[in-house]
Scaffold this motif. Structure first.
Motif, PDB file in Angstrom:
ATOM      1  N   THR A 187       0.835  -1.196   0.000  1.00 24.39           N
ATOM      2  CA  THR A 187       0.000   0.000   0.000  1.00 24.39           C
ATOM      3  C   THR A 187       0.873   1.251   0.000  1.00 24.39           C
ATOM      4  O   THR A 187       1.908   1.312   0.681  1.00 24.39           O
ATOM      5  CB  THR A 187      -0.919   0.004   1.228  1.00 24.39           C
ATOM      6  N   ASN A 188       0.429   2.241  -0.750  1.00 24.09           N
ATOM      7  CA  ASN A 188       1.137   3.521  -0.794  1.00 24.09           C
ATOM      8  C   ASN A 188       1.286   4.058   0.633  1.00 24.09           C
ATOM      9  O   ASN A 188       0.364   4.002   1.439  1.00 24.09           O
ATOM     10  CB  ASN A 188       0.343   4.504  -1.673  1.00 24.09           C
ATOM     11  N   SER A 189       2.474   4.599   0.916  1.00 22.89           N
ATOM     12  CA  SER A 189       2.750   5.049   2.279  1.00 22.89           C
ATOM     13  C   SER A 189       1.778   6.128   2.736  1.00 22.89           C
ATOM     14  O   SER A 189       1.416   6.198   3.908  1.00 22.89           O
ATOM     15  CB  SER A 189       4.194   5.569   2.371  1.00 22.89           C
ATOM     16  N   GLU A 190       1.361   6.993   1.816  1.00 20.95           N
ATOM     17  CA  GLU A 190       0.410   8.043   2.191  1.00 20.95           C
ATOM     18  C   GLU A 190      -0.956   7.437   2.475  1.00 20.95           C
ATOM     19  O   GLU A 190      -1.610   7.781   3.462  1.00 20.95           O
ATOM     20  CB  GLU A 190       0.309   9.086   1.073  1.00 20.95           C
ATOM     21  N   VAL A 191      -1.389   6.500   1.619  1.00 21.07           N
ATOM     22  CA  VAL A 191      -2.703   5.890   1.800  1.00 21.07           C
ATOM     23  C   VAL A 191      -2.734   5.038   3.061  1.00 21.07           C
ATOM     24  O   VAL A 191      -3.754   4.957   3.754  1.00 21.07           O
ATOM     25  CB  VAL A 191      -3.061   5.043   0.554  1.00 21.07           C
TER      26      VAL A 191
END
Length: 815
Positions: A496-500
């Motif tokens: 998963t994207n670090s921001e998400v």
């Protein structure tokens, strides 16, 4: 007088040599044979098993070595610290093997982890621990004085349980003038003493003779037993009973009922009277035979008196005496052969069983060692062993009477965690007998199954502006393993994207997803993350699923007025010809709502005007039109306040002030009012068309349907003719700079997959055109692409809707 009976000395020496050879042979083939004397003290060392088997003493303790007996009591034990085999109970050869020439005790040395078996054979040697014993301490003989010289009188042998040189070696008779002692041999090779008359008896000289007989063994030290012979000299009875046979042979099935006739003895005596009356009796009965056989004293019938068991003794040799009334007697032998019957079920003994087996155990892993034997002989003692065919196990034997139960297939605890294996042992007798024993095997779990989610992808909706910590959903994964291998921990995958990944938090134990921030639909309407479930095995398995989170819009934004521009101290004027007819388009209030769907549907209405009956605002488009023609009494300047409200559950609103000035010199543009008349004409035409359709034939309806389909296809591709925009009123560039051609995330025009905006019929005729400084080409391209993509998608998803929201961020500016 002494008689020697030690004729078996050479046979004993031969057996000793045989035992030495057997010991060497046994060690070389996984069998250790020890020769030990009986009556050893408890704790005495028999031998060092570890040394003889080539094992380390420490290995015995580590592998939980133990000694188990085969069909006998546990007479010895293993000292795992030193590897010595020790005597644990009294070993009495006579008690264990009776009169057998060889006394063999069979033991098994079992080692576990891994399971291994060795055969231990103890050959118990005899020692001189028993004295000869006469069954009757006082023997009475009645002899007539006319007894011929050389007449023999068999005497009962002394009994010595010892063997070889330790058994009876000779008999001695006390000194006398009339009798001597000689040895006689039975048909089985056993010897017994006989009293021989050497000098004529004379009752008048001596009516009673008392002799002492001694039975002496050959042991060191020598042991002996004594009996007394009382001889009464009778008057002449010159005939003794005579048996019809010297040896009587008979057979009887084992387990015959008490009273079963075996044979009938027959003896005759030529004397008359009391001297001719014969009574029968048994002599030389062993302890085991006592109570098994009985003879009728008068008839000589030999019958079963107890339980005869072939496994105890296969034949019995009895001494039978016929004695007349004068005291004279004769003897014969009765040999009874016991017929073996299949009366013993096979015996199943579990010597070692591993109650648990890992499900990844290799084929051939031994889980149990089984000892199966049958006390019967011949075909009745031959045993076959079997287990069911529908289990992943098999049974086979490499050592006589020992069977190994091993795995024979792939085990899967998730399919079957326990096996109750029925072991059936069947002999070959007629009818055959069988016995059954159930072995329970538990399959231990290994981590061979990853966790699985119910779905590979989950969709969840959540309203924007929800507080942090709001439960979004609960994920649940299943693991078919057991125990710690099935304990699942959840975490957000590194994919998963670090921001998400910072949008949500997850409870690692329950799989519950919670919000970790406030969501704004206008900032982000959707995001995707991957959640991983990891089990507690070693090595661990994990699996992931995709969670699509859709942010639902709330009505949290009020409408924004784009035109007319509302600035402090300045409101743009819209000029209208004073000759404008009724329904003339004056201007259009343009507003957008950053929300989406119903929350962004805008309604327009005039809440304040200089004259209430002069202007109207279209509810859906915001177009300002005249309600009547202007008169001389009307003011030249008018101010209208338009209220713009959205369609949210709790609606929000904004107001726009429109300034209108009447001008006498402006031309009246027909495009701004012709639609009124045209609409009326269209209504009449439509009514006429409906009447025609109702009365038309089927073929005409088909043509009309095809035309309609073709028409809507053209509409979707934006091929419908639109009038030239050169004559439309100009939206001043002053109020719409080039920077306003693409409004980022303005909700009225924002893509929304759940709501559809609707336009009124013919509303495109009231559009404005932009000034030359406005980048309308970009808007047209985006609008065309949006309509094309949206209509193509709607054709498959929601055919009932006319228009659907477009790409992610386009914003329409009305033209």
């Amino acid at each position: 007088m002494a008689v020697c009976v030690s004729s078996n000395l050479c046979h004993f020496k031969w057996r000793i040599s045989f035992f030495v050879c057997a010991l060497v042979f046994g060690v070389s083939y996984g069998e250790v044979r020890y020769v030990l004397p009986e009556e050893m003290k408890r704790g005495s060392v028999i031998g060092n098993v570890a040394l003889d088997l080539g094992l380390q003493a420490s290995e015995l303790q580590a592998r939980r070595a133990r000694v188990v007996a085969e069909g006998t009591s546990q007479l010895c034990e293993l000292d795992t610290a030193s590897g010595n085999l020790l005597v644990s109970q009294r070993i009495d050869r006579e008690e264990l093997c009776a009169q057998a020439s060889i006394c063999i005790l069979q033991f098994q040395l079992l080692l576990e982890d891994p399971l291994q078996a060795f055969s231990l054979v103890l050959d118990v040697a005899d020692i001189n621990d028993n004295s000869p014993v006469f069954a009757t301490g006082n023997v009475k003989l009645d002899l007539v004085e006319s007894t011929v010289l050389g007449r023999r009188f068999p005497l009962e042998s002394a009994h010595d349980p010892d063997l070889g040189t330790n058994s009876i070696r000779e008999y001695k008779l006390s000194h006398n003038d009339h009798f001597s002692l000689e040895m006689s041999t039975q048909i089985n090779g056993n010897t017994y003493p006989e009293l021989v008359l050497k000098r004529q008896l004379d009752r008048e000289a001596k009516a009673e003779h008392v002799l002492e007989i001694n039975g002496i063994d050959g042991g060191k030290p020598v042991r002996s037993g004594t009996a007394f012979i009382h001889i009464n000299v009778l008057d002449v009875n010159d005939n003794v009973p005579v048996f019809s046979q010297n040896v009587y042979k008979a057979s009887v099935p084992e387990n015959s009922v008490i009273g079963t006739l075996i044979t009938t003895l027959n003896a005759t005596d030529l004397d008359e009277g009391i001297y001719g009356e014969i009574t029968y009796s048994l002599s030389h009965l062993s302890d085991k035979m006592g109570g098994l056989i009985e003879v009728s004293p008068l008839t000589g019938e030999v019958r079963v008196a107890g339980v005869i068991d072939y496994e105890e003794a296969s034949s019995h040799e009895l001494g039978v005496q016929a004695k007349d009334g004068g005291g004279q007697a004769s003897h014969c032998k009765l040999v009874i052969d016991v017929i073996d019957l299949n009366d013993n079920e096979p015996v199943i003994e579990i010597k070692s069983a591993s109650a648990n087996v890992a499900e990844d155990a290799k084929v051939g892993t031994m889980v149990a060692l089984i000892n199966i034997y049958d006390l019967d002989t011949g075909s009745s003692g031959r045993v076959t062993c079997s287990i069911p065919d529908n289990v992943p196990f098999k049974i086979f034997s490499e050592v006589k009477n020992y069977y190994m139960l091993v795995t024979d297939g792939v085990l899967d605890r998730e399919l079957q965690s326990e096996y109750n294996i029925t072991v059936t042992a069947t002999d070959s007798g007629s009818p055959s007998l069988s016995s059954v024993k159930v072995i329970t095997i538990l399959v231990n779990d290994v981590n061979d199954n990853p966790p699985t989610f119910t779905h590979s992808q989950y969709n969840v909706n959540i309203l924007e502006n929800q507080p942090m910590g709001t439960l979004v959903m609960k994920l649940e994964a299943q693991d078919s393993d057991d125990g710690t291998n099935a304990k699942i921990l959840y975490h957000i995958s590194r994919e998963t994207n670090s921001e998400v990944s910072s949008f949500l938090t997850i409870n690692p134990d329950t799989g519950e997803l919670f919000t970790s921030r406030l969501f704004d639909y206008e900032q982000s309407a959707h995001f995707q993350m991957k959640v991983a479930a990891r089990d507690g095995g070693d090595p661990a398995f994990s699996t992931t699923c995709t969670v699509n989170v859709y942010i639902q819009d709330q009505n949290d934004n009020a409408p924004v007025i784009l035109y007319p521009v509302q600035t402090s101290g300045f409101i743009a004027e819209d000029v209208v010809p004073i000759e404008a007819p009724k329904g003339y388009l004056i201007t259009k209030v343009v507003a957008v709502d950053p929300d989406s769907g119903h929350n962004a549907w805008l309604s327009y209405r005039i809440i304040k005007a200089t004259r209430s009956n002069l202007f109207m605002a279209d509810l859906h488009t915001g177009e300002i039109r005249t309600l009547r023609t202007f008169t001389d009494e009307d003011e030249t300047k008018h101010a209208i306040v338009v209220l713009v409200t959205d369609n949210g559950r709790e609606s929000l609103s904004a107001t726009a002030t429109v300034s209108i000035r009447l001008s006498d010199g402006l031309p009246v543009l027909s495009e701004l009012y012709e639609f009124v008349e045209e609409t009326k004409g269209n209504d009449n035409d439509n009514l006429t068309l409906y009447l025609i359709i109702a009365l038309s034939t089927v073929s005409f309806l088909l043509i009309l349907l095809i035309s309609g389909v073709f028409y809507f296809n053209l509409c979707r591709r934006s091929y419908v003719y639109r009038s030239n925009t050169s004559s439309l009123p100009v939206f001043p560039s002053t109020y719409c700079t080039s920077t306003l051609t693409d409004f980022s995330r303005c909700g009225t025009l924002l893509r929304d997959d759940r709501y559809d905006p609707f336009m009124t019929t013919g509303s495109w005729r009231g559009d404005f055109r932009f000034g030359s400084n406005t980048d309308t080409d970009t808007l047209k391209k985006r609008s065309a692409a949006y309509q094309k993509n949206t209509l193509r998608r709607l054709s498959t998803e929601r055919p009932s809707l006319k228009v659907r929201a477009g790409p992610t961020h386009p914003c329409y500016v009305i033209k």
